[in-house]
Design an enzyme around this catalytic site. Structure first.
Site, PDB file in Angstrom:
ATOM      1  N   HIS A  45      37.331  38.300  36.344  1.00  0.00           N
ATOM      2  CA  HIS A  45      36.234  38.546  35.302  1.00  0.00           C
ATOM      3  C   HIS A  45      35.232  39.433  35.973  1.00  0.00           C
ATOM      4  O   HIS A  45      34.605  40.526  35.396  1.00  0.00           O
ATOM      5  CB  HIS A  45      35.594  37.316  34.854  1.00  0.00           C
ATOM      6  CG  HIS A  45      36.573  36.461  34.444  1.00  0.00           C
ATOM      7  ND1 HIS A  45      36.906  35.115  34.882  1.00  0.00           N
ATOM      8  CD2 HIS A  45      37.293  36.587  33.241  1.00  0.00           C
ATOM      9  CE1 HIS A  45      37.886  34.651  34.162  1.00  0.00           C
ATOM     10  NE2 HIS A  45      38.193  35.179  33.092  1.00  0.00           N
ATOM     11  N   MET A  83      36.504  33.744  28.666  1.00  0.00           N
ATOM     12  CA  MET A  83      36.625  32.312  28.305  1.00  0.00           C
ATOM     13  C   MET A  83      36.028  31.519  29.154  1.00  0.00           C
ATOM     14  O   MET A  83      36.332  30.177  29.248  1.00  0.00           O
ATOM     15  CB  MET A  83      38.054  31.732  27.775  1.00  0.00           C
ATOM     16  CG  MET A  83      38.688  32.665  26.505  1.00  0.00           C
ATOM     17  SD  MET A  83      39.976  31.608  25.888  1.00  0.00           S
ATOM     18  CE  MET A  83      41.194  31.479  27.129  1.00  0.00           C
ATOM     19  N   GLY A  84      35.253  32.264  30.058  1.00  0.00           N
ATOM     20  CA  GLY A  84      34.754  31.473  31.212  1.00  0.00           C
ATOM     21  C   GLY A  84      35.417  31.029  32.427  1.00  0.00           C
ATOM     22  O   GLY A  84      36.741  31.702  32.641  1.00  0.00           O
ATOM     23  N   GLN A 135      47.861  41.738  25.212  1.00  0.00           N
ATOM     24  CA  GLN A 135      46.489  41.438  24.519  1.00  0.00           C
ATOM     25  C   GLN A 135      45.573  42.618  24.609  1.00  0.00           C
ATOM     26  O   GLN A 135      45.134  42.985  23.652  1.00  0.00           O
ATOM     27  CB  GLN A 135      45.538  40.205  25.493  1.00  0.00           C
ATOM     28  CG  GLN A 135      44.325  40.032  24.872  1.00  0.00           C
ATOM     29  CD  GLN A 135      43.694  38.962  25.801  1.00  0.00           C
ATOM     30  OE1 GLN A 135      43.993  37.815  25.457  1.00  0.00           O
ATOM     31  NE2 GLN A 135      42.619  39.149  26.834  1.00  0.00           N
ATOM     32  N   VAL A 171      42.998  42.071  39.496  1.00  0.00           N
ATOM     33  CA  VAL A 171      42.655  41.330  40.774  1.00  0.00           C
ATOM     34  C   VAL A 171      43.314  40.307  41.056  1.00  0.00           C
ATOM     35  O   VAL A 171      43.811  39.414  40.513  1.00  0.00           O
ATOM     36  CB  VAL A 171      41.190  41.213  40.642  1.00  0.00           C
ATOM     37  CG1 VAL A 171      40.480  40.641  41.937  1.00  0.00           C
ATOM     38  CG2 VAL A 171      39.996  42.325  40.164  1.00  0.00           C
ATOM     39  N   LYS A 178      45.885  42.528  33.593  1.00  0.00           N
ATOM     40  CA  LYS A 178      46.445  41.041  33.745  1.00  0.00           C
ATOM     41  C   LYS A 178      47.039  40.644  32.231  1.00  0.00           C
ATOM     42  O   LYS A 178      48.227  40.083  32.176  1.00  0.00           O
ATOM     43  CB  LYS A 178      45.471  40.157  34.333  1.00  0.00           C
ATOM     44  CG  LYS A 178      45.897  38.717  34.477  1.00  0.00           C
ATOM     45  CD  LYS A 178      46.447  37.949  34.884  1.00  0.00           C
ATOM     46  CE  LYS A 178      46.283  36.342  34.424  1.00  0.00           C
ATOM     47  NZ  LYS A 178      45.877  36.184  33.109  1.00  0.00           N
ATOM     48  N   SER A 183      42.130  31.811  35.339  1.00  0.00           N
ATOM     49  CA  SER A 183      41.489  30.650  35.361  1.00  0.00           C
ATOM     50  C   SER A 183      42.419  29.355  35.423  1.00  0.00           C
ATOM     51  O   SER A 183      42.082  28.175  35.617  1.00  0.00           O
ATOM     52  CB  SER A 183      40.458  30.321  33.923  1.00  0.00           C
ATOM     53  OG  SER A 183      39.707  31.483  33.858  1.00  0.00           O
TER      54      SER A 183
HETATM   55  P1  AMP Z   1      39.849  35.221  29.936  1.00  0.00           P
HETATM   56  O1  AMP Z   1      38.653  34.566  30.349  1.00  0.00           O
HETATM   57  O2  AMP Z   1      41.163  34.642  30.575  1.00  0.00           O
HETATM   58  O3  AMP Z   1      40.081  35.173  28.323  1.00  0.00           O
HETATM   59  O4  AMP Z   1      39.960  36.574  30.471  1.00  0.00           O
HETATM   60  C1  AMP Z   1      38.875  37.608  30.017  1.00  0.00           C
HETATM   61  C2  AMP Z   1      39.050  38.978  30.321  1.00  0.00           C
HETATM   62  O5  AMP Z   1      39.356  38.940  32.146  1.00  0.00           O
HETATM   63  C3  AMP Z   1      40.366  39.318  29.762  1.00  0.00           C
HETATM   64  O6  AMP Z   1      40.305  40.774  29.449  1.00  0.00           O
HETATM   65  C4  AMP Z   1      41.392  39.274  31.068  1.00  0.00           C
HETATM   66  O7  AMP Z   1      42.447  40.195  31.077  1.00  0.00           O
HETATM   67  C5  AMP Z   1      40.571  39.558  32.339  1.00  0.00           C
HETATM   68  N1  AMP Z   1      41.232  39.064  33.462  1.00  0.00           N
HETATM   69  C6  AMP Z   1      41.645  37.857  33.582  1.00  0.00           C
HETATM   70  N2  AMP Z   1      42.213  37.582  34.716  1.00  0.00           N
HETATM   71  C7  AMP Z   1      41.961  38.904  35.205  1.00  0.00           C
HETATM   72  C8  AMP Z   1      42.348  39.480  36.775  1.00  0.00           C
HETATM   73  N3  AMP Z   1      42.857  38.629  37.858  1.00  0.00           N
HETATM   74  N4  AMP Z   1      42.044  40.723  36.919  1.00  0.00           N
HETATM   75  C9  AMP Z   1      41.416  41.475  36.071  1.00  0.00           C
HETATM   76  N5  AMP Z   1      41.029  41.021  34.850  1.00  0.00           N
HETATM   77  C10 AMP Z   1      41.452  39.692  34.494  1.00  0.00           C
END
Ligand code: AMP
Length: 301
Positions: A41, A34-35, A159, A182, A155, A192
């Site tokens: 990411h 989602m940016g 989901q 991470v 994380k 985010s």
């Molecule tokens: P989001 O943009 O929050 O929808 O996340 C996009 C992808 O990045 C999803 O698969 C999340 O689980 C992953 N993600 C978000 N935060 C982290 C993190 N701290 N470490 C690893 N993957 C992450």
């Protein structure tokens, strides 16, 4: 890095990539986001790069996964900075950023649901329509791109497990890979949403990670009763003025509650730091721990 906003063009581009496989097989790794990109990411993108010849990243703030009272409007959007990061990483073949009308045109009515307990517990309990929105958008993206592998973060464990089940049961070719969380230096999982925190809240947010670490040490010291571990996590959070929404010990494959910490157990928590909702988890693998312990013992002998 190619930048596409139309689904039809994205489909055509991905199809051409796949057709061009020729003698040297070309595989597509896909990272949906989602940016407001951060190192979490970027670690997924690096994993996709390592295992595939081509990497596609999507950025789409998916309205279908936000409830009316949630932070859809506040959610950080900074495409310019995201594009800069992606270009610097030199790992991405194509960025897909469809608009809302492209993904959900007027009168849109088709949804994908995983219909079992997995979507009703934990985050699904307080966000009843959330996972329906997540599975729908990811199913649409998989239909457009048809990647060989899709990379998700631990994380968001619930989901990831739901999407893995959906991809398998709906016969998508994509293999779903779940990559490690991470964290910042103080243990806080990158998100985010961390940008919503005031400096003071940012100081107390690592309490979530610290509480999960305490849980791990309890198990290491022999505790096997899930409720005792959960109670201690709640106590630790309270101590730091962090409000728990849920703390649960579950089977990481099904998300169903466990009474005993045995085999593989995921401990997941959602908390509020001020108005900001943060989630995190740890997976305790007793078999692995026992193996490590045995190895150490043998070393000691
Ligand atoms: P989001 O943009 O929050 O929808 O996340 C996009 C992808 O990045 C999803 O698969 C999340 O689980 C992953 N993600 C978000 N935060 C982290 C993190 N701290 N470490 C690893 N993957 C992450």
């Amino acid at each position: 890095m190619k930048h596409i906003i139309k689904a039809a063009e994205m489909r055509e581009f991905a199809l051409k990539m796949r057709r061009a496989r020729g003698k040297q097989p070309k595989t597509i790794g896909f990272v949906p986001t989602m940016g407001a990109l951060h190192e979490g990411h970027m670690s997924l993108i690096e994993a996709a790069k390592r295992e595939n010849n081509r990497v596609i990243v999507s950025i789409f703030v998916n309205p279908a996964q936000f409830a009316a009272n949630e932070d859809l409007n506040e959610y950080p959007r900074n495409l310019k900075a995201d594009i800069k990061k992606l270009k610097q990483a030199k790992a991405v073949t194509c960025l897909f950023t469809p608009g809302e009308a492209e993904m959900y045109p007027e009168g849109y009515a088709s949804y994908v649901r995983v219909e079992n307990e997995m979507t009703k517990v934990l985050c699904g309990a307080s966000r009843p329509e959330h996972f329906k929105g997540v599975t729908t958008i990811v199913a649409k993206l998989l239909n457009i791109i048809n990647p060989d592998r899709m990379y998700l973060g631990q994380k968001d464990l619930q989901q990831a497990v739901i999407l893995k089940k959906m991809a398998k049961e709906l016969n998508y070719q994509a293999e779903v890979k779940i990559c490690p969380t991470v964290r910042g230096k103080d243990g806080l999982a990158l998100s985010s949403r961390n940008g919503y925190l005031t400096p003071e809240q940012r100081n107390s947010a690592p309490a979530l990670y610290k509480a999960l670490k305490v849980a791990e040490s309890m198990v290491e010291l022999g505790e096997r009763d899930a409720q005792s571990v959960i109670k201690e996590i709640r106590r630790k959070l309270k101590e730091e003025n962090v409000e728990a929404e849920y703390v649960e010990a579950v089977d990481p494959g099904t998300m169903l509650k466990k009474e005993k910490i045995s085999g593989k157990t995921a401990i997941l928590a959602a908390v509020f730091v001020g108005k900001t909702r943060l989630i995190d988890n740890t997976i305790i693998d007793m078999d692995e721990w026992n193996a490590v312990k045995k190895e150490n013992k043998e070393d000691a002998l």
